[in-house]
Design an enzyme around this catalytic site. Structure first.
Site, PDB file in Angstrom:
ATOM      1  N   SER A 132      13.176 -23.710 -27.879  1.00 54.09           N
ATOM      2  CA  SER A 132      12.270 -22.589 -28.130  1.00 54.09           C
ATOM      3  C   SER A 132      11.011 -23.134 -28.783  1.00 54.09           C
ATOM      4  O   SER A 132      11.037 -24.204 -29.409  1.00 54.09           O
ATOM      5  CB  SER A 132      12.934 -21.569 -29.070  1.00 54.09           C
ATOM      6  OG  SER A 132      11.997 -20.620 -29.550  1.00 54.09           O
ATOM      7  N   TYR A 145      17.276 -19.888 -37.175  1.00 49.39           N
ATOM      8  CA  TYR A 145      17.006 -20.089 -35.750  1.00 49.39           C
ATOM      9  C   TYR A 145      16.064 -21.275 -35.551  1.00 49.39           C
ATOM     10  O   TYR A 145      16.310 -22.142 -34.709  1.00 49.39           O
ATOM     11  CB  TYR A 145      16.404 -18.815 -35.180  1.00 49.39           C
ATOM     12  CG  TYR A 145      16.188 -18.828 -33.684  1.00 49.39           C
ATOM     13  CD1 TYR A 145      17.244 -18.626 -32.805  1.00 49.39           C
ATOM     14  CD2 TYR A 145      14.923 -19.015 -33.146  1.00 49.39           C
ATOM     15  CE1 TYR A 145      17.048 -18.630 -31.433  1.00 49.39           C
ATOM     16  CE2 TYR A 145      14.708 -19.017 -31.775  1.00 49.39           C
ATOM     17  CZ  TYR A 145      15.774 -18.820 -30.923  1.00 49.39           C
ATOM     18  OH  TYR A 145      15.573 -18.825 -29.564  1.00 49.39           O
TER      19      TYR A 145
END
Length: 259
Positions: A132, A145
């Site tokens: 990501s 995350y």
């Protein structure tokens, strides 16, 4: 290296969104795709649509992963499964941290451990890690995350070192905002969530990410496409903020004087 050099693929998080799009794209190249996810019903529908081989397995189930990878030699491994529990780290709880580490990082490490040595032995293989932009850039409320995705990014670099001298390629795909149902999964299936994240924005589709992966796989054997950032044209990362303190610092005492 063309698609014809590969026979089998394992795709995690395959029941919807980017994972399902990857399965569909690889099946168009006649790859035998093993689609792995927790959700049985959408996985079965994907199998009926594409001819993939479904496996209802949670990526944290290490015994099931070991059984599958011991039975089948995978030429392509796509680590796509991921979860998020967005909140400030000051508010993080134990369960959230464990879940993100288990799914986003630990499962990726173990699948690479199970699959990549066989690729090295056969001098042939391609690992696709979906990380990501959160692995490289900071934005608020997603600390756990960010940490797991940054780890996957570093793992992708390290895998190339560990497989050096063999025709094992590693590609890290770093999506920004993509028009998938991930936002409903993370924030709740409410119309306001779609309005906040999807409606009115010009966003890449899951199929666009799958096409980027197909491009990397279809590149000549002499070419390793190591890293792709794929974001909306109208999305940027970064920005500078400076905050004023909630309480000012106390003025220092004059030198030599006691308060």
């Amino acid at each position: 290296m063309s698609f014809s050099d590969y026979r089998t693929a394992l795709v995690t998080g395959a029941s919807s969104g980017i994972g399902a799009a990857i399965v569909e794209r690889l099946r168009r190249e006649n790859i035998e795709v093993h689609a792995l996810a927790r959700s049985a019903e959408p996985l079965q529908k994907l199998a009926e649509k594409t001819g993939c081989i479904p496996h209802v397995i949670d990526v944290t189930n290490r015994a099931a992963l070991a059984e599958l990878t011991a039975r089948i030699e995978f030429d392509i491994l796509v680590n796509n499964a991921g979860v998020d529990r967005p909140k400030k780290f000051l508010e993080a709880d134990e369960g959230d941290i464990d879940l993100l580490v288990d799914v986003n990082l630990r499962a990726v490490l173990h699948l690479c451990r199970m699959v990549v040595p066989g690729m090295v032995a056969r001098d042939n293989g391609h690992v696709i890690n979906i990380s990501s932009i959160a692995g490289a850039y900071n934005f608020g409320g997603n600390s756990s995350y960010h940490a797991t995705k940054a780890a996957v990014s570093m793992l992708s670099n390290q895998l190339r070192l560990d497989a050096f001298g063999k025709r094992v390629r590693v590609t890290e795909i770093c999506p920004g905002r993509v028009a998938t149902n991930i936002f409903a999964h993370v924030h709740g299936d409410d119309p306001s969530i779609r309005e906040r994240f999807i409606d009115g924005f010009e966003l890449p589709q899951a199929a666009d990410i799958a096409e980027a992966i197909a491009f990397a796989i279809a590149a000549p054997i002499a070419v390793n496409i190591g890293h792709m950032e794929i974001t909306p044209t109208l999305q940027v990362m970064g920005g500078l903020q400076t905050a004023k303190p909630a309480t000012p610092l106390a003025a220092p005492s004059p030198k030599g004087l006691k308060p």
